[in-house]
Design a protein around this motif. Sequence first.
Motif, PDB file in Angstrom:
ATOM      1  N   ALA A  44       0.893  -1.107  -0.114  1.00 55.91           N
ATOM      2  CA  ALA A  44       0.033   0.129   0.055  1.00 55.91           C
ATOM      3  C   ALA A  44       0.855   1.163  -0.051  1.00 55.91           C
ATOM      4  N   PRO A  45       0.394   2.591  -0.744  1.00 54.96           N
ATOM      5  CA  PRO A  45       1.301   3.496  -0.430  1.00 54.96           C
ATOM      6  C   PRO A  45       1.276   3.972   0.798  1.00 54.96           C
ATOM      7  N   ALA A  46       2.335   4.983   1.073  1.00 55.48           N
ATOM      8  CA  ALA A  46       2.635   5.412   2.312  1.00 55.48           C
ATOM      9  C   ALA A  46       1.891   6.530   2.596  1.00 55.48           C
ATOM     10  N   ALA A  47       1.508   6.875   3.867  1.00 55.96           N
ATOM     11  CA  ALA A  47       0.756   7.830   4.246  1.00 55.96           C
ATOM     12  C   ALA A  47       1.425   9.303   4.017  1.00 55.96           C
ATOM     13  N   PRO A  48       0.861  10.428   3.645  1.00 51.37           N
ATOM     14  CA  PRO A  48       1.552  11.647   3.299  1.00 51.37           C
ATOM     15  C   PRO A  48       2.248  12.256   4.533  1.00 51.37           C
ATOM     16  N   LEU A  49       3.372  12.663   4.496  1.00 51.77           N
ATOM     17  CA  LEU A  49       4.006  13.540   5.573  1.00 51.77           C
ATOM     18  C   LEU A  49       3.306  14.813   6.217  1.00 51.77           C
ATOM     19  N   ARG A  50       2.851  14.727   7.515  1.00 50.33           N
ATOM     20  CA  ARG A  50       2.450  15.984   7.767  1.00 50.33           C
ATOM     21  C   ARG A  50       3.503  16.882   7.822  1.00 50.33           C
ATOM     22  N   ARG A  51       2.937  18.367   7.714  1.00 50.91           N
ATOM     23  CA  ARG A  51       3.654  19.512   7.717  1.00 50.91           C
ATOM     24  C   ARG A  51       4.713  19.715   8.998  1.00 50.91           C
ATOM     25  N   ASP A  52       4.671  19.347   9.814  1.00 46.85           N
ATOM     26  CA  ASP A  52       5.509  19.333  11.132  1.00 46.85           C
ATOM     27  C   ASP A  52       6.559  18.360  10.901  1.00 46.85           C
ATOM     28  N   ASP A  53       6.077  17.219  10.601  1.00 50.04           N
ATOM     29  CA  ASP A  53       7.232  15.887  10.022  1.00 50.04           C
ATOM     30  C   ASP A  53       8.059  16.428   9.012  1.00 50.04           C
ATOM     31  N   VAL A  54       7.680  17.415   8.099  1.00 54.02           N
ATOM     32  CA  VAL A  54       8.314  17.894   6.995  1.00 54.02           C
ATOM     33  C   VAL A  54       9.618  18.779   7.585  1.00 54.02           C
ATOM     34  N   MET A  55       8.850  19.662   8.258  1.00 59.38           N
ATOM     35  CA  MET A  55       9.988  20.485   8.991  1.00 59.38           C
ATOM     36  C   MET A  55      11.254  19.827   9.760  1.00 59.38           C
ATOM     37  N   ALA A  56      10.489  18.821  10.552  1.00 65.02           N
ATOM     38  CA  ALA A  56      11.604  18.258  11.373  1.00 65.02           C
ATOM     39  C   ALA A  56      12.487  17.391  10.572  1.00 65.02           C
ATOM     40  N   ALA A  57      11.860  16.708   9.548  1.00 61.75           N
ATOM     41  CA  ALA A  57      12.984  15.877   8.591  1.00 61.75           C
ATOM     42  C   ALA A  57      14.061  16.952   8.079  1.00 61.75           C
ATOM     43  N   TRP A  58      13.730  18.302   7.498  1.00 56.60           N
ATOM     44  CA  TRP A  58      14.886  19.440   7.207  1.00 56.60           C
ATOM     45  C   TRP A  58      15.638  19.554   8.156  1.00 56.60           C
ATOM     46  N   VAL A  59      15.090  19.994   9.165  1.00 59.71           N
ATOM     47  CA  VAL A  59      15.914  20.334  10.202  1.00 59.71           C
ATOM     48  C   VAL A  59      17.054  19.399  10.660  1.00 59.71           C
ATOM     49  N   GLU A  60      16.504  17.980  10.492  1.00 58.70           N
ATOM     50  CA  GLU A  60      17.358  16.990  10.847  1.00 58.70           C
ATOM     51  C   GLU A  60      18.453  16.781   9.894  1.00 58.70           C
ATOM     52  N   TYR A  61      18.087  17.120   8.592  1.00 62.16           N
ATOM     53  CA  TYR A  61      18.818  17.072   7.400  1.00 62.16           C
ATOM     54  C   TYR A  61      20.039  17.829   7.551  1.00 62.16           C
ATOM     55  N   PHE A  62      19.893  19.258   7.774  1.00 59.37           N
ATOM     56  CA  PHE A  62      20.801  20.415   8.133  1.00 59.37           C
ATOM     57  C   PHE A  62      21.669  20.239   9.228  1.00 59.37           C
ATOM     58  N   ASP A  63      20.970  19.667  10.244  1.00 62.40           N
ATOM     59  CA  ASP A  63      21.712  19.578  11.494  1.00 62.40           C
ATOM     60  C   ASP A  63      22.751  18.319  11.470  1.00 62.40           C
ATOM     61  N   HIS A  64      22.601  17.560  10.709  1.00 63.77           N
ATOM     62  CA  HIS A  64      23.260  16.498  10.603  1.00 63.77           C
ATOM     63  C   HIS A  64      24.899  16.707  10.575  1.00 63.77           C
ATOM     64  N   PRO A  65      25.660  16.260  11.362  1.00 62.60           N
ATOM     65  CA  PRO A  65      27.002  16.542  11.432  1.00 62.60           C
ATOM     66  C   PRO A  65      27.657  16.191  10.255  1.00 62.60           C
ATOM     67  N   ASP A  66      27.394  15.402   9.436  1.00 60.59           N
ATOM     68  CA  ASP A  66      27.892  14.907   7.975  1.00 60.59           C
ATOM     69  C   ASP A  66      27.671  15.963   6.971  1.00 60.59           C
ATOM     70  N   CYS A  67      26.731  16.767   7.152  1.00 62.35           N
ATOM     71  CA  CYS A  67      26.145  17.900   6.163  1.00 62.35           C
ATOM     72  C   CYS A  67      27.358  18.720   5.825  1.00 62.35           C
ATOM     73  N   ASP A  68      27.765  18.652   4.546  1.00 64.50           N
ATOM     74  CA  ASP A  68      28.859  19.576   4.041  1.00 64.50           C
ATOM     75  C   ASP A  68      28.139  20.660   2.939  1.00 64.50           C
ATOM     76  N   TYR A  69      28.958  21.299   2.402  1.00 60.47           N
ATOM     77  CA  TYR A  69      28.486  22.380   1.442  1.00 60.47           C
ATOM     78  C   TYR A  69      27.702  21.484   0.133  1.00 60.47           C
ATOM     79  N   TYR A  70      28.094  20.477  -0.091  1.00 64.03           N
ATOM     80  CA  TYR A  70      27.526  19.698  -1.255  1.00 64.03           C
ATOM     81  C   TYR A  70      26.060  19.198  -0.892  1.00 64.03           C
ATOM     82  N   ASN A  71      26.071  18.795   0.181  1.00 64.23           N
ATOM     83  CA  ASN A  71      24.671  18.343   0.679  1.00 64.23           C
ATOM     84  C   ASN A  71      23.678  19.705   1.160  1.00 64.23           C
ATOM     85  N   TYR A  72      24.319  20.575   1.613  1.00 59.28           N
ATOM     86  CA  TYR A  72      23.762  21.889   1.748  1.00 59.28           C
ATOM     87  C   TYR A  72      22.842  22.526   0.481  1.00 59.28           C
TER      88      TYR A  72
END
Lengths: 140, 177
Positions: free
Chosen positions: A28-56
């Motif tokens: 079955a298709p996955a449930a759509p992400l909620r707005r807060d989940d999207v924001m939390a995911a992006w914050v986690e993406y940029f807060d990750h210690p391995d995030c360098d300029y390329y990932n940014y």
Amino acid sequence: MSLFRALRPALTAQTRRLTVSASLNSAAPAAPLRRDDVMAAWVEYFDHPDCDYYNYRLGAQHLFSDDLLFDPVVYQAMLYACRRFNNFPAAMRTLELIRLKCGDREDVYDWVMQELAPTLEDLGIPTVEDMNLHIVETEL
Amino acid sequence: MKFLSLARTIPEETRTTPEFNLHFYETLHVPFPLRPFQIGRPGSELAAVRAKESGDWKDLSGAEKEALYRGAFMQPITEQQQGTDMWKGIIGAMMLVMGSISCLTYELHTDVSGFKPNQAGFWYFWQPGWAQVRKNIAAENIFLEYTGSFNQRDYKHWDYVNHVWKNPQATRIDGAD
């Protein structure tokens, strides 16, 4: 568990397990992400210690190509990521793109800058107006 | 004022500096370029400021922040959003073409077709004298009935009794207008 697997008879051509793609296609298709989940995911993406300029770059291009203003938490995480890989112009470009995204909504831009003011003060980043990047000298 | 500029031109003093980075590419679609605008060769001022960037950004002066930004990007977003004057060149070229075609049409109408001012037009064509012109045009239809070896007679669509096309909107094979 591994010993049990070894004792199992070899599979013939008749009896075959479902492949991975078949099970994914029938899932079955996955449930759509909620707005807060999207924001939390992006914050986690940029807060990750391995995030360098390329990932940014990758994330920022994804964000700013979307017709959406994200919560200031996301932009805060982006500015702190810029600080982590020591790229001051990237932070300025991010602020410029926030200004572009707000369009003609000055009240929205003022609110976002208000939310980001503690971050800018903490990191020592001037605003777009402080650096006069919003003014263009027309060439004739 | 660049009327026919297709790309942003970089000023010569910027292009000829040794710090200029040929591999730099920046647009509104790609706002974060991978390579900086100026290389910052080891020992230059830009390299020194970039070394200072690793420390606290509050220690950077306004001029240093400006130098860092200008070293990384060619144009701010506001400058990239500017338009050019190319539409003036396009409309000018369009008017030149339309004017030249009008001159050609006038020459053809007066010298080739023999139209005179105030003596042409849909009402005027039914005056005496224009009937001969219409007869000349209708006389070309003989090529549709002439039984020469080279003639492709469209017997299916040509009305041999009334000497007209059966369906005038149908395509003619002789290519006349």
